[in-house]
Design a protein around this motif. Structure first.
Motif, PDB file in Angstrom:
ATOM      1  N   ARG A 116     -26.086  34.197  -4.582  1.00 36.00           N
ATOM      2  CA  ARG A 116     -27.439  33.671  -4.391  1.00 36.00           C
ATOM      3  C   ARG A 116     -28.452  34.667  -4.941  1.00 36.00           C
ATOM      4  NH1 ARG A 116     -27.431  34.618   2.206  1.00 36.00           N
ATOM      5  NH2 ARG A 116     -28.086  36.813   2.162  1.00 36.00           N
ATOM      6  N   TYR A 156     -33.919  31.254  -3.863  1.00 37.18           N
ATOM      7  CA  TYR A 156     -32.626  31.892  -4.130  1.00 37.18           C
ATOM      8  C   TYR A 156     -31.618  30.955  -4.787  1.00 37.18           C
ATOM      9  CZ  TYR A 156     -33.616  36.320  -1.821  1.00 37.18           C
ATOM     10  OH  TYR A 156     -34.119  37.563  -1.516  1.00 37.18           O
ATOM     11  N   ALA A 158     -29.375  29.163  -3.814  1.00 40.88           N
ATOM     12  CA  ALA A 158     -28.264  28.890  -2.918  1.00 40.88           C
ATOM     13  C   ALA A 158     -28.401  29.832  -1.731  1.00 40.88           C
ATOM     14  CB  ALA A 158     -26.929  29.106  -3.628  1.00 40.88           C
ATOM     15  N   ARG A 193     -33.488  28.634  -0.013  1.00 40.86           N
ATOM     16  CA  ARG A 193     -32.805  27.991  -1.135  1.00 40.86           C
ATOM     17  C   ARG A 193     -33.781  27.687  -2.273  1.00 40.86           C
ATOM     18  NH1 ARG A 193     -30.582  24.303   1.551  1.00 40.86           N
ATOM     19  NH2 ARG A 193     -28.449  25.110   1.739  1.00 40.86           N
TER      20      ARG A 193
END
Length: 367
Positions: free
Chosen positions: A350, A342, A344, A339
């Protein structure tokens, strides 16, 4: 006297006993054997090419912005089904594929806009396009702009330097070759699963170091509320899958920040061995991308590279590839630590680079 603790000292140790000593499956391939096969090449048929041409013409005549192109506005009655099969092989099989034959007089007449629409349209059937830089480019231009990677704000794809084996910050990277270099510029791929297997067999002690978080430079593209670097292990084991994220130059350039400790001797030895294995011709393979080729690469199971190249003096002949970063809705689960890079973890939504003020668009100008 206080000293900065290395990331290896502050990170939890990886427990290799929880990871198979040998990971098997179609993603664990060796370059020479793979290069002898052409099963990874998908030739676009004339009927499929005509579908793309019709979809490009319809979208272009509507005067829409290619940055907002969605699969519903780019119908591919027969090619779409093949793209789904190819994507399944990329995500769950060998990790890459080459679509060959996106060429025709209509592309020559339509120029860069037609090529961009065709590429974005095909990409829309594979996943959502993600921003590739702080300027919100969902359509990237891989072209030498006369820059040097020694500048911390420059990315290597903007130079003619060798890239070295690395991953991009997305699930799948797609490249469309428009023009080739005068010499060099070959694409190279290596399985990160095979790298793990070979490293685990030779040096399990060093393999363990790759599963600890390590700082990687964001190259001045910093999302809101984040540090100018992210900390993710080179290799992660999650949900029974091995996933990699790696760019050696950016790991080293992250040491420019005062709160980032120097690499330890053990980390350097581990990274050196990882690089040596990636560069071993017994493990990797190379291919020449031809005009009209679309290469798809799964970043979680492969590292990719590009050799240095000599370009043509004529500006109209210079090497030029278009690039997409894609988030397929059927992509694998990723560990929570991803995360940080990315943004998410939701498949299909993402990856990519978003900073304050980013506006997604698809520029036709490489600069």
């Amino acid at each position: 006297m206080n000293r900065r603790m290395s990331s290896e000292e502050t990170a939890p140790s990886a427990d290799l006993s929880q990871i198979p000593a040998q990971i098997t499956g179609p993603a664990a391939w060796y370059g020479p054997a793979m290069a002898q096969s052409d099963g990874w090449i998908e030739h676009i048929t004339q009927a499929e090419l005509e579908e793309v041409e019709a979809a490009v013409r319809r979208f272009d005549e509507a005067g829409e912005d290619p940055a907002h192109l969605r699969s519903e506005a780019f119908p591919l009655p027969s090619l779409a089904a093949r793209l789904r099969r190819v994507l399944a092989e990329v995500l769950d099989g060998r990790g890459f594929a080459l679509l060959r034959g996106l060429r025709g007089p209509w592309l020559d007449r339509g120029g860069l806009r037609a090529a961009a629409i065709a590429f974005l349209g095909i990409g829309s059937h594979l996943g959502s396009a993600r921003s590739q830089n702080a300027r919100g480019h969902i359509l990237g231009h891989v072209k030498d702009l006369g820059l040097s990677s020694q500048d911390p704000s420059v990315r290597i794809y903007q130079t003619r330097e060798r890239q070295t084996f690395h991953t991009d910050s997305c699930d799948v990277v797609a490249l469309l070759c428009l023009r080739t270099a005068r010499a060099g510029g070959l694409s190279a791929l290596v399985s990160s699963v095979t790298l793990y297997n070979e490293m685990r067999r030779a040096r399990p002690d060093l393999t363990e170091a790759l599963f600890a978080p390590i700082e990687t430079d964001r190259r001045s593209e910093v999302p809101a509320g984040e540090l100018p670097y992210f900390r993710i292990p080179v290799l992660s084991w999650h949900a029974g899958l091995l996933s990699g994220i790696y760019q050696r130059q950016y790991i080293e350039s992250a040491r420019r920040f005062p709160d980032v400790p120097p690499l330890t001797a053990r980390q350097i030895e581990a990274l050196d061995l990882f690089d040596a294995l990636a560069n071993d011709p017994a493990l990797h393979m190379t291919m020449e991308l031809r005009p009209g080729d679309i290469q798809l690469v799964h970043n979680h199971t492969l590292l990719h590279d590009r050799t240095a190249f000599e370009d043509w003096p004529d500006p109209d002949r210079k090497r030029h590839l278009l690039r997409l970063w894609l988030a397929p809705p059927g992509a694998r689960p990723l560990p929570p630590v991803f995360r940080e890079r990315y943004g998410a973890l939701t498949p299909g939504d993402r990856g990519g680079i978003v900073v304050p003020g980013t506006r997604l668009h698809a520029p036709l100008d490489p600069a």
